[in-house]
Every structure is written in structure tokens, then in C-alpha cells.
Motif scaffolding. Structure first.
Motif, PDB file in Angstrom:
ATOM      1  N   PRO A  99       0.799  -1.237   0.000  1.00 35.15           N
ATOM      2  CA  PRO A  99       0.000   0.000   0.000  1.00 35.15           C
ATOM      3  C   PRO A  99       0.824   1.276   0.000  1.00 35.15           C
ATOM      4  CG  PRO A  99      -0.246  -1.212   2.082  1.00 35.15           C
ATOM      5  CD  PRO A  99       0.414  -2.127   1.114  1.00 35.15           C
ATOM      6  N   LEU A 100       2.103   1.178   0.284  1.00 35.22           N
ATOM      7  CA  LEU A 100       2.956   2.368   0.229  1.00 35.22           C
ATOM      8  C   LEU A 100       3.041   2.920  -1.194  1.00 35.22           C
ATOM      9  CD1 LEU A 100       4.531   3.703   2.580  1.00 35.22           C
ATOM     10  CD2 LEU A 100       6.597   2.725   1.596  1.00 35.22           C
ATOM     11  N   GLN A 101       2.861   2.045  -2.194  1.00 33.42           N
ATOM     12  CA  GLN A 101       2.907   2.523  -3.577  1.00 33.42           C
ATOM     13  C   GLN A 101       1.817   3.562  -3.831  1.00 33.42           C
ATOM     14  OE1 GLN A 101       4.097  -1.774  -5.418  1.00 33.42           O
ATOM     15  NE2 GLN A 101       3.491  -0.241  -6.902  1.00 33.42           N
ATOM     16  N   ASP A 102       0.600   3.282  -3.392  1.00 31.63           N
ATOM     17  CA  ASP A 102      -0.485   4.257  -3.552  1.00 31.63           C
ATOM     18  C   ASP A 102      -0.228   5.480  -2.688  1.00 31.63           C
ATOM     19  OD1 ASP A 102      -1.832   2.660  -5.363  1.00 31.63           O
ATOM     20  OD2 ASP A 102      -3.101   1.723  -3.842  1.00 31.63           O
ATOM     21  N   ALA A 103       0.285   5.282  -1.480  1.00 34.25           N
ATOM     22  CA  ALA A 103       0.526   6.412  -0.577  1.00 34.25           C
ATOM     23  C   ALA A 103       1.568   7.370  -1.133  1.00 34.25           C
ATOM     24  CB  ALA A 103       0.963   5.896   0.789  1.00 34.25           C
ATOM     25  N   SER A 104       2.477   6.864  -1.976  1.00 36.43           N
ATOM     26  CA  SER A 104       3.525   7.731  -2.523  1.00 36.43           C
ATOM     27  C   SER A 104       2.965   8.800  -3.452  1.00 36.43           C
ATOM     28  CB  SER A 104       4.568   6.891  -3.274  1.00 36.43           C
ATOM     29  OG  SER A 104       4.041   6.377  -4.491  1.00 36.43           O
ATOM     30  N   ARG A 105       1.705   8.652  -3.857  1.00 36.98           N
ATOM     31  CA  ARG A 105       1.094   9.650  -4.735  1.00 36.98           C
ATOM     32  C   ARG A 105       0.506  10.830  -3.958  1.00 36.98           C
ATOM     33  NH1 ARG A 105      -0.854   4.608  -6.797  1.00 36.98           N
ATOM     34  NH2 ARG A 105       0.337   3.971  -8.652  1.00 36.98           N
ATOM     35  N   CYS A 106       0.518  10.707  -2.623  1.00 39.48           N
ATOM     36  CA  CYS A 106      -0.045  11.803  -1.825  1.00 39.48           C
ATOM     37  C   CYS A 106       0.826  12.177  -0.636  1.00 39.48           C
ATOM     38  CB  CYS A 106      -1.457  11.461  -1.357  1.00 39.48           C
ATOM     39  SG  CYS A 106      -1.566   9.984  -0.344  1.00 39.48           S
ATOM     40  N   ALA A 107       1.984  11.548  -0.497  1.00 36.38           N
ATOM     41  CA  ALA A 107       2.863  11.851   0.639  1.00 36.38           C
ATOM     42  C   ALA A 107       4.313  11.592   0.246  1.00 36.38           C
ATOM     43  CB  ALA A 107       2.484  10.980   1.840  1.00 36.38           C
ATOM     44  N   TRP A 108       5.232  12.112   1.072  1.00 38.34           N
ATOM     45  CA  TRP A 108       6.643  11.777   0.928  1.00 38.34           C
ATOM     46  C   TRP A 108       6.875  10.415   1.572  1.00 38.34           C
ATOM     47  CZ3 TRP A 108       9.959  14.738  -1.873  1.00 38.34           C
ATOM     48  CH2 TRP A 108       9.554  16.036  -2.175  1.00 38.34           C
ATOM     49  N   ILE A 109       7.808   9.653   1.018  1.00 36.21           N
ATOM     50  CA  ILE A 109       8.114   8.312   1.506  1.00 36.21           C
ATOM     51  C   ILE A 109       9.594   8.241   1.854  1.00 36.21           C
ATOM     52  CG2 ILE A 109       8.093   5.855   0.995  1.00 36.21           C
ATOM     53  CD1 ILE A 109       5.297   7.157   0.998  1.00 36.21           C
ATOM     54  N   LEU A 110       9.900   7.674   3.005  1.00 41.12           N
ATOM     55  CA  LEU A 110      11.292   7.373   3.322  1.00 41.12           C
ATOM     56  C   LEU A 110      11.432   5.860   3.412  1.00 41.12           C
ATOM     57  CD1 LEU A 110      14.092   8.302   3.871  1.00 41.12           C
ATOM     58  CD2 LEU A 110      13.568   8.396   6.302  1.00 41.12           C
ATOM     59  N   GLY A 111      12.134   5.305   2.451  1.00 40.12           N
ATOM     60  CA  GLY A 111      12.295   3.866   2.367  1.00 40.12           C
ATOM     61  C   GLY A 111      12.481   3.481   0.915  1.00 40.12           C
ATOM     62  N   PRO A 112      12.799   2.224   0.653  1.00 38.62           N
ATOM     63  CA  PRO A 112      12.994   1.792  -0.733  1.00 38.62           C
ATOM     64  C   PRO A 112      11.687   1.762  -1.508  1.00 38.62           C
ATOM     65  CG  PRO A 112      13.126  -0.079   0.764  1.00 38.62           C
ATOM     66  CD  PRO A 112      13.041   1.139   1.622  1.00 38.62           C
ATOM     67  N   ASP A 113      11.781   1.887  -2.808  1.00 38.52           N
ATOM     68  CA  ASP A 113      10.628   1.699  -3.676  1.00 38.52           C
ATOM     69  C   ASP A 113      10.159   0.247  -3.538  1.00 38.52           C
ATOM     70  OD1 ASP A 113       9.008   2.459  -6.253  1.00 38.52           O
ATOM     71  OD2 ASP A 113       9.997   0.546  -6.696  1.00 38.52           O
ATOM     72  N   PRO A 114       8.852   0.003  -3.338  1.00 34.45           N
ATOM     73  CA  PRO A 114       8.375  -1.374  -3.118  1.00 34.45           C
ATOM     74  C   PRO A 114       8.781  -2.358  -4.212  1.00 34.45           C
ATOM     75  CG  PRO A 114       6.670   0.179  -2.490  1.00 34.45           C
ATOM     76  CD  PRO A 114       7.761   0.984  -3.142  1.00 34.45           C
ATOM     77  N   GLN A 115       8.637  -1.973  -5.468  1.00 37.85           N
ATOM     78  CA  GLN A 115       8.998  -2.872  -6.569  1.00 37.85           C
ATOM     79  C   GLN A 115      10.492  -3.175  -6.541  1.00 37.85           C
ATOM     80  OE1 GLN A 115       6.316  -3.416  -9.045  1.00 37.85           O
ATOM     81  NE2 GLN A 115       7.490  -5.148  -9.833  1.00 37.85           N
ATOM     82  N   ALA A 116      11.289  -2.138  -6.276  1.00 39.20           N
ATOM     83  CA  ALA A 116      12.742  -2.319  -6.256  1.00 39.20           C
ATOM     84  C   ALA A 116      13.173  -3.212  -5.102  1.00 39.20           C
ATOM     85  CB  ALA A 116      13.434  -0.966  -6.162  1.00 39.20           C
ATOM     86  N   MET A 117      12.527  -3.045  -3.940  1.00 38.99           N
ATOM     87  CA  MET A 117      12.921  -3.864  -2.789  1.00 38.99           C
ATOM     88  C   MET A 117      12.590  -5.331  -3.016  1.00 38.99           C
ATOM     89  SD  MET A 117      12.224  -3.449   1.274  1.00 38.99           S
ATOM     90  CE  MET A 117      12.981  -4.646   2.402  1.00 38.99           C
ATOM     91  N   GLN A 118      11.462  -5.602  -3.655  1.00 43.34           N
ATOM     92  CA  GLN A 118      11.125  -7.000  -3.950  1.00 43.34           C
ATOM     93  C   GLN A 118      12.198  -7.631  -4.829  1.00 43.34           C
ATOM     94  OE1 GLN A 118       7.043  -8.218  -4.762  1.00 43.34           O
ATOM     95  NE2 GLN A 118       7.716  -9.281  -6.607  1.00 43.34           N
ATOM     96  N   ALA A 119      12.683  -6.861  -5.792  1.00 40.69           N
ATOM     97  CA  ALA A 119      13.732  -7.377  -6.678  1.00 40.69           C
ATOM     98  C   ALA A 119      15.048  -7.570  -5.927  1.00 40.69           C
ATOM     99  CB  ALA A 119      13.928  -6.430  -7.857  1.00 40.69           C
ATOM    100  N   ILE A 120      15.418  -6.602  -5.085  1.00 41.55           N
ATOM    101  CA  ILE A 120      16.676  -6.679  -4.352  1.00 41.55           C
ATOM    102  C   ILE A 120      16.663  -7.836  -3.361  1.00 41.55           C
ATOM    103  CG2 ILE A 120      18.109  -5.464  -2.649  1.00 41.55           C
ATOM    104  CD1 ILE A 120      17.341  -2.851  -4.097  1.00 41.55           C
ATOM    105  N   ASP A 121      15.497  -8.116  -2.787  1.00 40.34           N
ATOM    106  CA  ASP A 121      15.391  -9.188  -1.796  1.00 40.34           C
ATOM    107  C   ASP A 121      15.647 -10.573  -2.382  1.00 40.34           C
ATOM    108  OD1 ASP A 121      15.109  -7.982   0.631  1.00 40.34           O
ATOM    109  OD2 ASP A 121      12.925  -8.013   0.652  1.00 40.34           O
ATOM    110  N   ASP A 122      15.612 -10.702  -3.705  1.00 41.69           N
ATOM    111  CA  ASP A 122      16.020 -11.955  -4.346  1.00 41.69           C
ATOM    112  C   ASP A 122      17.544 -11.936  -4.380  1.00 41.69           C
ATOM    113  OD1 ASP A 122      16.824 -13.947  -6.183  1.00 41.69           O
ATOM    114  OD2 ASP A 122      14.888 -13.861  -7.209  1.00 41.69           O
ATOM    115  N   LYS A 123      18.162 -12.564  -3.383  1.00 39.27           N
ATOM    116  CA  LYS A 123      19.605 -12.455  -3.210  1.00 39.27           C
ATOM    117  C   LYS A 123      20.382 -12.991  -4.414  1.00 39.27           C
ATOM    118  CE  LYS A 123      19.064 -12.946   1.811  1.00 39.27           C
ATOM    119  NZ  LYS A 123      19.324 -11.537   2.120  1.00 39.27           N
ATOM    120  N   LEU A 124      19.877 -14.073  -5.003  1.00 42.38           N
ATOM    121  CA  LEU A 124      20.576 -14.674  -6.138  1.00 42.38           C
ATOM    122  C   LEU A 124      20.594 -13.718  -7.330  1.00 42.38           C
ATOM    123  CD1 LEU A 124      21.794 -17.624  -6.854  1.00 42.38           C
ATOM    124  CD2 LEU A 124      19.751 -17.785  -8.282  1.00 42.38           C
TER     125      LEU A 124
END
Length: 358
Positions: A99-124
Motif C-alpha cells: 500500500p505504500l505505492q499508492d501512498a507515494s502519490r499523496c505523501a513523501w516516503i522514506l524507504g525503498p521503492d516497493p517494486q525495487a525492494m522485492q527485486a533486491i530481496d532476491d539475493k541470487l
């Protein structure tokens, strides 16, 4: 676009209330308490620095962690925004569709982009991406822990032992072990898969016998004058148990970690790996603080082996938290930053997808 001044924002801190999804057979286990402890640390330190922190209760108690944080659910985020928050500090694990993705359209966000973090979390995949870019990264392989022919699947790795066995989408050192013979390898892979804590996707990783360090990297926006991600002082890890650093929930990192001296930081091997971590952060286009674990091979050359897009950010300050500095907090202290200084720097990298960010 990044925020200008965290002192001008109304900051709400989110904790992990949403269970991360299973992705291609891999599961990132939720942390007990959902990082609410570090969320309270962050909130109390920001208040001490003069920030406006929006909390679920009017007068948060420093010892009651949930007085300081909002759940990262759609309802929790909506409540934080309704209470006046203009910046959401995502002290949680995010993923595609969060839900942070939708919230980013109306607020500032401190943290990784959700899509990017999902990709980074795949360690391999992340390690492969960095290796393909020419960076020094430990070799790794993916194993299906539920395979019927697991023993046959692992036989070709006999000549590569010892190997590190770890979850593909793990958290900290939980579920991590070192296999020194084929029998250990089969048992550790099977046991990790059977636990179902992290799913059946298991990663085998090149074992590095040398010194272990971890390097915190911040986005360029965190410090005036920077044009690219920059690293803080490396932190040495010691007192490993069976060649694995203990989980910080079991042993506080302040007891088994220390910043390198300025002389040690000037060593060519440390200079090289620090530069490699900065390049990795730039390649991954980080939007928030990141930590990268590295270890030396038998020749003393450091290799990157684990990228953490959501590092722990606990810090001393609240009652009873004197021994709870995180690895990144230790690195900040080595740079001359107090905990609050580090948090303010991190907050300057907040981002938004608002059409009109003013």
C-alpha cells in the motif's frame, strides 16, 4: 524528487503489520514486533532533534513502542495521513503491491521503492546483477529444497565445499549455516526447506574464510554536495558462531561489531570494497539507506555477499535501549554523527510520486 528538510515535515513511522508474500516459492519471514522497537527508537530520536512526529497517541511513552508507530496496512497508512502526516517513514519490509505505492502519490516516503525492494530481496538475482556489472560478488546457486532428488542435486557441489546455506529471501542471519561436507549440505538444505519459515527456495553461496565487514550506503540526497551514493565507515564483525554472525535479536551488534580505524579504512582492500558498495548502490538506484555485507576470500580480497535494502536502524536513547545500536548507527557514530544526526540525514532522501510535490 527528494524532500528538502525533514524538520518541515510531519513524520509518521510505519511498522510491519503486513505479512510479506511468498514469491516464487521464497518467503521473507516477518520480524516479531514488526520493527516496532526500532520505529520507537527513530521516533523518540527525531523528536529530540526537533522534528514533528505524528503518533497514534497524543503523548507517546518512550517505553511503549506501539505509541510511536502506525501499521503499514492501508488502514494504518490512511489513519497516519488523516492525523496530518506528510512523510511516511517505511520502517518495514515493502514489496510490489504494498500500500505504500499508492501512498507515494499523496505523501513523501522514506524507504525503498516497493517494486525495487522485492527485486533486491532476491539475493541470487541481485548478486548476479552486481556480478554482471563487474563488481566483486560471492558466487551463488539456487536449489529447490523440496526436490525429490535432492541428494543427486547437491552431489555436484561436493568439490565446492564448504558452502553457505541460506534462504533466498532471508532476514539477517536467520536460517544461515555453513556446510563442510556433503552430508551436512544435504541435512541443512532439507531442514531449512522443511521448516517452511522461508519457503523451499534455498541459496548456496561461496564460503569466504576471511574477515567480515558491513558497509552502510546512503543516497546522495542524504548529504549536501553529494552526487552519488556514499558509504559510511565499514564495521568489522567478530565473534561469529560457526562462521556465521549471530542474529542481532540474540546478540546485540554492539557486542560483536566495531568501526574500522581511519588507518584500516585506508587499506587498499577496504578502499576497493567500499567503492564497490557505492557502485552497487548506484546500480540499484537506492532511494534509502542500504547495508551491504562483505567478506574476504583466502587472498584477502573482499567480496560482496548480501545486500540489505531494509537495514535495522535501532539506536540507543529510549530507557533500557542503551545496548541497542544497529550496525548502521555504529557506522554513523564513526562518522561523527549522533543517532539523530544520522536519522535526519537519512530523512533528507525521502521521495514522492506526487504530481505537485510542493
Amino acid at each position: 524528487m527528494t524532500a528538502r528538510d525533514p524538520l518541515q515535515q510531519k513524520i509518521a513511522i510505519l511498522y510491519q503489520a503486513l505479512e510479506p508474500p511468498v514469491i516464487d516459492g521464497a518467503r521473507k519471514e516477518a520480524k516479531p514486533g514488526g520493527y516496532s522497537d526500532s520505529g520507537a527508537d527513530i521516533g523518540a530520536a527525531l523528536v529530540s532533534a526537533g522534528c514533528t512526529v505524528v503518533t497514534p497517541v497524543a503523548e507517546p511513552d518512550p517505553v511503549r513502542v506501539f505509541d510511536w508507530v502506525w501499521p503499514d496496512t492501508p488502514e494504518g497508512i490512511a489513519d497516519a495521513l488523516a492525523a496530518g502526516a506528510t512523510l511516511l517513514w517505511a520502517n518495514t519490509v515493502v514489496f510490489a503491491g504494498h500500500p505504500l505505492q499508492d501512498a507515494s502519490r499523496c505523501a513523501w516516503i522514506l524507504g525503498p521503492d516497493p517494486q525495487a525492494m522485492q527485486a533486491i530481496d532476491d539475493k541470487l538475482e541481485t548478486n548476479a546483477r552486481l556480478r554482471d556489472a563487474g563488481l566483486p560478488v560471492a558466487r551463488s546457486w539456487l536449489i529447490d529444497g523440496d526436490a525429490d532428488d535432492l541428494a543427486a542435486l547437491l552431489t555436484p557441489f561436493a568439490d565446492s565445499l564448504p558452502l553457505v546455506v541460506k534462504p533466498l529471501r532471508g532476514r539477517g542471519s536467520q536460517g544461515v549455516s555453513v556446510a563442510r561436507d556433503v552430508d551436512q549440505l544435504s541435512l541443512q538444505v532439507a531442514a531449512l526447506a522443511a521448516s517452511r519459515r522461508f519457503g523451499a527456495a534455498i541459496m548456496l553461496e561461496q564460503f569466504l574464510p576471511g574477515e567480515e565487514i558491513t558497509i552502510t550506503v546512503l543516497p546522495a540526497a542524504a548529504r549536501a554536495g553529494e552526487t552519488a551514493p556514499f558509504a559510511l565507515s565499514p564495521i568489522r564483525r567478530f565473534d561469529q558462531v560457526a562462521d556465521v554472525a549471530p542474529y542481532n535479536g540474540d546478540v546485540p551488534v554492539s557486542r560483536n561489531s566495531a568501526a574500522l580505524t581511519s588507518e584500516e579504512c585506508a587499506h587498499p582492500a577496504i578502499v576497493a570494497v567500499t567503492a564497490a558498495c557505492e557502485k552497487a548502490a548506484a546500480l540499484l538506484e537506492i532511494r534509502a539507506t542500504m547495508r551491504i555485507d562483505c567478506r574476504a576470500d583466502a587472498d584477502g580480497r573482499f567480496l560482496l555477499f548480501d545486500v540489505n535494502a531494509k537495514p535495522n536502524l535501532t539506536g540507543a536513547g529510549r530507557p533500557g535501549r542503551e545496548d541497542e545500536d544497529s550496525l548502521s548507527t555504529l557506522a554513523a557514530a564513526a562518522a561523527g554523527w549522533r543517532y539523530s544526526d544520522f536519522l535526519l540525514a537519512a530523512a533528507r532522501a525521502a521521495w514522492t510520486n506526487k504530481e505537485d510535490p510542493e
